[in-house]
Design a protein around this motif. Structure first.
Motif, PDB file in Angstrom:
ATOM      1  N   HIS A   1      -2.286  -3.890   4.635  1.00 49.52           N
ATOM      2  CA  HIS A   1      -3.495  -3.276   4.362  1.00 49.52           C
ATOM      3  C   HIS A   1      -3.239  -2.269   3.149  1.00 49.52           C
ATOM      4  CE1 HIS A   1      -5.714  -3.962   8.342  1.00 49.52           C
ATOM      5  NE2 HIS A   1      -4.262  -4.219   8.770  1.00 49.52           N
ATOM      6  N   TYR A   2      -4.539  -1.940   2.590  1.00 55.02           N
ATOM      7  CA  TYR A   2      -4.255  -0.905   1.494  1.00 55.02           C
ATOM      8  C   TYR A   2      -5.553   0.305   1.863  1.00 55.02           C
ATOM      9  CZ  TYR A   2      -8.313  -2.636  -1.377  1.00 55.02           C
ATOM     10  OH  TYR A   2      -9.827  -2.976  -1.686  1.00 55.02           O
TER      11      TYR A   2
ATOM     12  N   HIS B   1      -5.318  -8.003   5.854  1.00 51.91           N
ATOM     13  CA  HIS B   1      -6.390  -7.714   6.862  1.00 51.91           C
ATOM     14  C   HIS B   1      -7.768  -8.864   6.262  1.00 51.91           C
ATOM     15  CE1 HIS B   1      -9.412  -4.181   7.640  1.00 51.91           C
ATOM     16  NE2 HIS B   1      -9.602  -5.272   8.341  1.00 51.91           N
TER      17      HIS B   1
ATOM     18  N   CYS C   1      -9.498  -5.891   1.658  1.00 53.53           N
ATOM     19  CA  CYS C   1      -8.284  -5.364   1.993  1.00 53.53           C
ATOM     20  C   CYS C   1      -7.266  -6.575   2.096  1.00 53.53           C
ATOM     21  CB  CYS C   1      -8.478  -4.256   3.166  1.00 53.53           C
ATOM     22  SG  CYS C   1      -6.872  -3.786   3.943  1.00 53.53           S
TER      23      CYS C   1
HETATM   24 ZN   LIG Z   1      -7.163  -3.026   6.045  1.00 51.89          ZN
END
Ligand SMILES: [Zn+2]
Ligand SMILES: [Zn+2]
Length: 247
Positions: free
Chosen positions: A30-31, A141, A149
């Protein structure tokens, strides 16, 4: 870093303690998905606490959503960890399926992960696999869920198999194998088992997983110390070379 080290709030019961009901297929990255500016490492823990507050007070979740968080300086923060089900992948089925590891980079501002961060993320992935029983699947994600994401850079890295970045370790002899160090520290701890079980008796929140995490933290500290020694040695060598040239 353990939750105590970054100053995590207690998670809410009972949902925050929900265990995984089956083995994880792998790890999703994720970011942040928001603007992010790089910061001094001294403020990273505060940022992780802020994420936890958003998730608990804003989203109404029982804890920070991620399993682990990695800052740009390469430090790994324990979120829900190996045993408690994350809530970051989009829905319960997806949360059950894979661990969730956040790299602290944004959708604007600082968008590219640092080498130290990729190194830390790689550590987190390996930790999920070797100690959390995660399978080798690796993605983002966005896999199976409509989101940008974890951003194109992190996603491309995941799809390449998350290769460890080539770091410039100048001293080959000091380039220690992480697994060997971990095993050595772990073995040393095992010799102290009697005191550990006393801890287990007197501290009701002690779990076997804590010992594992402590060992992991200590391993990283040792490797950090070795790395900075290697840097110093290289600097000294360069100085000696300069002096020789002058003479
Ligand atoms: Zn995410
Ligand atoms: Zn940091």
């Amino acid at each position: 870093m353990s939750r105590a080290q970054w100053g995590a709030r207690d998670y809410r019961q009972p949902n925050g303690a929900t265990p995984y009901s089956r083995k994880r297929r792998g790890v999703k990255l994720h970011y942040l998905g928001t603007a992010y500016q790089d910061r001094n490492h001294l403020s990273c823990a505060a940022y992780v606490r802020q994420l936890q507050a958003q998730h608990m007070d804003g989203n109404g979740w029982s804890d920070i959503g991620y399993s682990f968080v990695v800052c740009t300086h390469g430090y790994v923060y324990e979120g829900r960890g190996l045993a408690r089900r994350n809530s970051a992948n989009g829905n319960t089925a997806l949360n059950e399926q894979d661990y969730a590891v956040l790299l602290m980079v944004g959708s604007s501002g600082l968008t590219k992960p640092t080498n130290a961060q990729l190194d830390g993320a790689r550590d987190a992935i390996d930790y999920c696999r070797t100690k959390g029983g995660a399978g080798t699947w690796l993605g983002g994600h966005r896999d199976g869920y409509a989101t940008a994401c974890p951003g194109d850079t992190v996603y491309a890295w995941a799809k390449k198999g998350a290769p460890r970045p080539k770091t410039t370790t100048p001293e080959k002899g000091l380039d220690m194998d992480k697994k060997q160090v971990f095993d050595a520290v772990w073995e040393q701890d095992a010799l102290r088992a009697p005191s550990t079980s006393t801890t287990a008796k007197t501290n009701p929140t002690w779990k076997p997983g804590n010992a594992l995490r402590d060992t992991y933290d200590r391993t990283n500290h040792i490797l950090d110390a070795v790395k900075s020694l290697a840097t110093e040695v290289a600097a000294l060598r360069a100085e000696v070379a300069q002096l020789k040239k002058g003479a």
